[in-house]
Design an enzyme around this catalytic site. Structure first.
Site, short mmCIF file in Angstrom:
data_model
loop_
_atom_site.label_atom_id
_atom_site.label_comp_id
_atom_site.label_asym_id
_atom_site.label_seq_id
_atom_site.Cartn_x
_atom_site.Cartn_y
_atom_site.Cartn_z
CG ASN A 11 -1.78 1.45 1.43
OD1 ASN A 11 -1.94 1.84 0.59
ND2 ASN A 11 -2.14 1.57 2.44
CD1 TRP A 12 3.98 1.65 -2.63
CD2 TRP A 12 4.17 2.82 -4.34
NE1 TRP A 12 4.88 1.13 -3.22
CE2 TRP A 12 5.23 1.90 -4.40
CE3 TRP A 12 3.91 3.84 -5.50
CZ2 TRP A 12 6.04 2.09 -5.48
CZ3 TRP A 12 4.90 3.80 -6.47
CH2 TRP A 12 5.98 2.72 -6.32
CE LYS A 13 0.40 3.74 4.67
NZ LYS A 13 0.20 3.62 6.13
CG HIS A 103 -5.64 1.92 5.52
ND1 HIS A 103 -5.19 3.01 6.30
CD2 HIS A 103 -4.62 1.09 5.16
CE1 HIS A 103 -4.23 2.66 6.49
NE2 HIS A 103 -3.43 1.48 5.92
CD GLU A 105 -2.92 5.71 6.84
OE1 GLU A 105 -2.93 5.66 5.55
OE2 GLU A 105 -1.90 5.42 7.39
CD GLU A 173 -3.25 -2.47 7.63
OE1 GLU A 173 -2.29 -2.59 7.27
OE2 GLU A 173 -4.12 -1.72 7.63
N GLY A 179 2.70 2.53 10.74
CA GLY A 179 3.54 3.60 10.39
C GLY A 179 4.32 4.21 11.58
CB SER A 210 5.69 -1.30 12.00
OG SER A 210 5.11 0.10 12.19
N GLY A 231 3.12 -0.91 4.26
CA GLY A 231 2.90 0.41 3.92
C GLY A 231 4.39 1.02 3.73
N GLY A 232 4.82 1.66 4.45
CA GLY A 232 6.33 2.31 4.38
C GLY A 232 7.22 1.47 3.68
C1 PEP Z 1 -0.73 0.22 5.90
O1 PEP Z 1 -0.51 1.32 5.31
O2 PEP Z 1 -1.61 -0.60 5.86
C2 PEP Z 1 0.46 -0.09 6.82
C3 PEP Z 1 0.42 -1.01 7.43
O3 PEP Z 1 1.54 0.68 7.00
P1 PEP Z 1 2.94 0.67 7.69
O4 PEP Z 1 3.59 -0.82 6.92
O5 PEP Z 1 3.80 1.78 7.12
O6 PEP Z 1 2.74 0.29 9.07
#
Ligand code: PEP
Length: 254
Positions: A11-13, A103, A105, A173, A179, A210, A231-232
């Site tokens: 997930n690049w957001k 999600h 966010e 999650e 993040g 993470s 994500g990151g």
């Molecule tokens: C996400 O965007 O769903 C996520 C888990 O981000 P990260 O891996 O950066 O915590």
């Protein structure tokens, strides 16, 4: 859920560029870690589901048709006067197979409720997409030991209108792990995923929060974890490569 590969959903957001997309895809397109080893099966899953910003989906699909793509959100209505929103039907037409809904966010910054997420998931299925439905508790709920009670309600309401035989994925999650660099412990993940498995015997269950090159294998080998949502770390080619390799090691071990 037999004969499935381990899912790695990136997930690049609202990050990345067309240039990075080309670099990333070229880095992995020939990598066996991204390929579906179980292609002979009738019930296969891709290993890598790439969810870039929606504006990159068409360009990715046109240049690399074998890459499996997902959107990061969709609207609950099929079409209409909803300026700025993205429809599930157009995501599908653009080349997406999956779409993330719920999600944290979206829940936080756009005040999305469980009921709305359930509507989005239903619309995604109607339009031929596979929704990846995210759930997760806050740090306060976790610290108060109320995680499973909270998730039960969130799950029931976010899946309202779906039936368990339909094709969807659930991603656990924890909000406090997204993040932040804090990852849920293997024991925590095991407890939540065993609870989810009891509710959803045949649904692929992902963990997100993470996930990095250094913890991916440990998380992926936790019972009832069928993949991760990243994500990151999915924006960094070397790190993401290690995560894909971890998934491949899990698949070849089974
Ligand atoms: C996400 O965007 O769903 C996520 C888990 O981000 P990260 O891996 O950066 O915590």
């Amino acid at each position: 859920m037999q004969n499935t590969n381990t899912y790695i959903v990136s997930n690049w957001k609202m990050n990345g560029t067309a240039v990075l997309m080309h670099e990333m895809v070229k880095a992995f397109i020939e990598n066996p870690a991204t390929k579906n080893d179980k292609a002979q099966s009738t019930n296969t899953t891709p290993r890598w589901v790439f969810c870039p910003p929606a504006l990159l989906i068409t360009e990715t699909k046109q240049n690399y048709p074998e890459i499996i793509l997902g959107g990061q959100d969709c609207h609950q209505k099929r079409t209409g006067a909803f300026t700025g929103n993205i429809s599930a039907s157009l995501l599908k037409e653009s080349g997406a197979t999956y779409v993330i809904v719920g999600h944290s966010e979206r829940r936080h910054y756009h005040n999305e409720s469980n009921a709305l997420i359930a509507e989005k998931a239903c619309m995604a299925i109607k339009c031929g997409l596979i929704p990846i439905i995210c759930i997760g508790e806050s740090e306060e709920t976790y610290n108060n030991g109320l995680t499973l009670d909270f998730l039960k309600k969130q799950l029931d309401e976010s899946l309202c209108g779906l039936n368990k035989e339909q094709h969807f994925i659930v991603a656990y999650e924890p909000i406090w792990a997204i993040g932040t660099g804090k990852t849920a412990t293997r024991t925590d993940i095991e407890k939540v995923h065993s609870f989810l498995r009891n509710q959803l015997p045949d649904t692929p269950l992902l963990y997100g929060g993470s996930v990095t090159a250094s913890n991916a294998y440990d998380i992926l080998t936790t019972p009832n974890v069928n993949g991760v949502l990243v994500g990151g770390a999915s924006l960094k080619i070397d790190e993401f490569k290690t995560i894909l390799e971890a998934a491949r090691m899990c698949d070849t071990a089974t």
